[in-house]
Design an enzyme around this catalytic site. Sequence first.
Site, PDB file in Angstrom:
ATOM      1  N   HIS A 219      92.450  64.462   9.874  1.00 55.93           N
ATOM      2  CA  HIS A 219      93.881  64.700   9.980  1.00 55.93           C
ATOM      3  C   HIS A 219      94.480  63.872  11.112  1.00 55.93           C
ATOM      4  O   HIS A 219      93.767  63.304  11.939  1.00 55.93           O
ATOM      5  CB  HIS A 219      94.146  66.188  10.201  1.00 55.93           C
ATOM      6  CG  HIS A 219      93.879  67.025   8.986  1.00 55.93           C
ATOM      7  ND1 HIS A 219      94.181  68.367   8.916  1.00 55.93           N
ATOM      8  CD2 HIS A 219      93.338  66.709   7.777  1.00 55.93           C
ATOM      9  CE1 HIS A 219      93.844  68.842   7.731  1.00 55.93           C
ATOM     10  NE2 HIS A 219      93.328  67.858   7.033  1.00 55.93           N
TER      11      HIS A 219
ATOM     12  N   GLU B 272      96.049  64.672  13.807  1.00 51.93           N
ATOM     13  CA  GLU B 272      95.731  65.117  15.169  1.00 51.93           C
ATOM     14  C   GLU B 272      94.387  64.555  15.644  1.00 51.93           C
ATOM     15  O   GLU B 272      94.246  64.123  16.792  1.00 51.93           O
ATOM     16  CB  GLU B 272      95.671  66.647  15.220  1.00 51.93           C
ATOM     17  CG  GLU B 272      96.966  67.340  14.813  1.00 51.93           C
ATOM     18  CD  GLU B 272      97.016  67.726  13.345  1.00 51.93           C
ATOM     19  OE1 GLU B 272      97.412  68.867  13.060  1.00 51.93           O
ATOM     20  OE2 GLU B 272      96.665  66.883  12.485  1.00 51.93           O
TER      21      GLU B 272
ATOM     22  N   CYS C 217      92.250  71.779  13.074  1.00 49.08           N
ATOM     23  CA  CYS C 217      92.795  70.869  14.085  1.00 49.08           C
ATOM     24  C   CYS C 217      93.106  71.603  15.379  1.00 49.08           C
ATOM     25  O   CYS C 217      93.086  71.000  16.455  1.00 49.08           O
ATOM     26  CB  CYS C 217      94.043  70.190  13.547  1.00 49.08           C
ATOM     27  SG  CYS C 217      93.688  68.975  12.253  1.00 49.08           S
TER      28      CYS C 217
ATOM     29  N   ARG D  55     109.219  56.867  -6.374  1.00 51.26           N
ATOM     30  CA  ARG D  55     107.975  56.829  -7.151  1.00 51.26           C
ATOM     31  C   ARG D  55     106.754  56.947  -6.234  1.00 51.26           C
ATOM     32  O   ARG D  55     105.752  57.561  -6.597  1.00 51.26           O
ATOM     33  CB  ARG D  55     107.892  55.530  -7.950  1.00 51.26           C
ATOM     34  CG  ARG D  55     108.877  55.436  -9.100  1.00 51.26           C
ATOM     35  CD  ARG D  55     108.728  54.095  -9.815  1.00 51.26           C
ATOM     36  NE  ARG D  55     109.614  53.992 -10.970  1.00 51.26           N
ATOM     37  CZ  ARG D  55     109.654  52.948 -11.787  1.00 51.26           C
ATOM     38  NH1 ARG D  55     108.836  51.912 -11.565  1.00 51.26           N
ATOM     39  NH2 ARG D  55     110.480  52.922 -12.804  1.00 51.26           N
TER      40      ARG D  55
ATOM     41  N   ASP E 151     112.640  50.396 -23.530  1.00 56.02           N
ATOM     42  CA  ASP E 151     112.512  49.609 -22.298  1.00 56.02           C
ATOM     43  C   ASP E 151     111.103  49.118 -22.027  1.00 56.02           C
ATOM     44  O   ASP E 151     110.914  48.206 -21.224  1.00 56.02           O
ATOM     45  CB  ASP E 151     112.983  50.434 -21.101  1.00 56.02           C
ATOM     46  CG  ASP E 151     114.438  50.844 -21.195  1.00 56.02           C
ATOM     47  OD1 ASP E 151     115.171  50.205 -21.977  1.00 56.02           O
ATOM     48  OD2 ASP E 151     114.837  51.799 -20.507  1.00 56.02           O
TER      49      ASP E 151
ATOM     50  N   GLU F 117     112.457  60.114 -15.173  1.00 57.06           N
ATOM     51  CA  GLU F 117     113.388  58.987 -15.205  1.00 57.06           C
ATOM     52  C   GLU F 117     114.155  58.883 -16.523  1.00 57.06           C
ATOM     53  O   GLU F 117     114.632  57.819 -16.882  1.00 57.06           O
ATOM     54  CB  GLU F 117     112.639  57.693 -14.906  1.00 57.06           C
ATOM     55  CG  GLU F 117     112.070  57.639 -13.489  1.00 57.06           C
ATOM     56  CD  GLU F 117     111.888  56.237 -12.972  1.00 57.06           C
ATOM     57  OE1 GLU F 117     112.458  55.296 -13.550  1.00 57.06           O
ATOM     58  OE2 GLU F 117     111.175  56.073 -11.975  1.00 57.06           O
TER      59      GLU F 117
ATOM     60  N   GLY G 285     115.116  59.125 -20.703  1.00 59.53           N
ATOM     61  CA  GLY G 285     116.527  58.891 -20.823  1.00 59.53           C
ATOM     62  C   GLY G 285     117.411  60.081 -21.087  1.00 59.53           C
ATOM     63  O   GLY G 285     117.180  61.186 -20.600  1.00 59.53           O
TER      64      GLY G 285
ATOM     65  N   SER H 226     118.310  67.775 -21.501  1.00 63.24           N
ATOM     66  CA  SER H 226     117.462  68.952 -21.745  1.00 63.24           C
ATOM     67  C   SER H 226     116.954  69.538 -20.438  1.00 63.24           C
ATOM     68  O   SER H 226     116.897  70.765 -20.270  1.00 63.24           O
ATOM     69  CB  SER H 226     116.286  68.566 -22.646  1.00 63.24           C
ATOM     70  OG  SER H 226     116.727  68.138 -23.912  1.00 63.24           O
TER      71      SER H 226
END
Length: 378
Positions: free
Chosen positions: A52, A54, A86, A184, A200, A293, A295, A301
């Site tokens: 981690h 720390e 940690c 993304r 596309d 993304e 369409g 929906s």
Amino acid sequence: MIGDDRQYMEKALELAACGTGLTFPNPLVGAVIVSGGEIAGEGFHSCAGKPHAEIEAIASAGERAKGADLYLNLEPCCHHGRTPPCTDAIVEAGIARVVFGIFDPDERVRGKGASQLRENGIEVVTGVMAREALELNLPYVHRLLTGGPFVLLKLAVTLDGRITLSGEKYITCSGSLECVHGLRAKLEAIAVGSGTFRADYPSLDRRLFERPLDPPIRMVFDSGLNFPSGHPWLKKGERVILYCSEEADAARIEELEEAGAEIARLPHGDGGLDLGAWRRDLSRRGITSVLVEGGARIATSMIMAGIPDRLVLFHAPLIAGAGEKGWYGDEEPPAFGELDLSYVEVIDGDVMTVYDRKHVSGYLETVMKEGGDVYRAD
């Protein structure tokens, strides 16, 4: 110390962001150790299962960690997982003061990390740059508070609500496109509808992010399973999940599975596949976050079903006209319901507007409080 605390917390947040796209399902964490007014050590969490932030910072500081201040964007862990607690390492290093942004909503921590530090005589300061710390780890916080994945719906539209523009591949500017690739990178998966996929043939990658990253998990809502079994994603062994109807052809399912795709059958819902069942499938698979993304059909929906936790609209300063496709298809645009405007940003002439569902808007108060009983999503 307030000014200095903010300065070093900004550095911790900057370091934490270095792990973007690498740590799923773990949070992004950066650490800065300050001794004598100077940065003595730095670290960030680079991958699930690795040390981690720390631990990295303490190793970097060495003996200078004793009596120093430690800055973190997230409360340090106090439990055994893939790595030791940690808090033990912080105590052993002789850190005198720990400053962090937000409490960790993980039920194994939830204020226990801070309590253990105080019990060992370490001063603990919380809430420094909490809003920024929450935003950095919003999908992580959401998953732990709700038990489900964080779903973000993104749309690029003209001022008159169109998602196509004749003769142009992109509606928005290059700055907005880079911002989308940043989204993304921050989320584990990307989902599109079959119509967008066919029209596309999108790459759905993170190529415009500031550094190379592996591709995300790709998802396609494809009721009839028309996805090509020879698609490059499958040939490269990249993870692809196809969501089809319960009536999908069994032979087609077998063909795509042999090609490397994961197939999930969903029942029918209003206007298409059952998106509630889709979200439950994400939880079953352990997927932490999804960027949807579009369409048009999927976007409408999603909003009507109350699925997105966050909606991001990129408005280009253009009027496309009635001949172009609206994001809401042939219907009236759906009401945003419980989606509240969170902030607005101008990107090279485009306007990005961000809307959050009400439970997301309440997370900041939750993660600034110490104690398990307050970690509840409304």
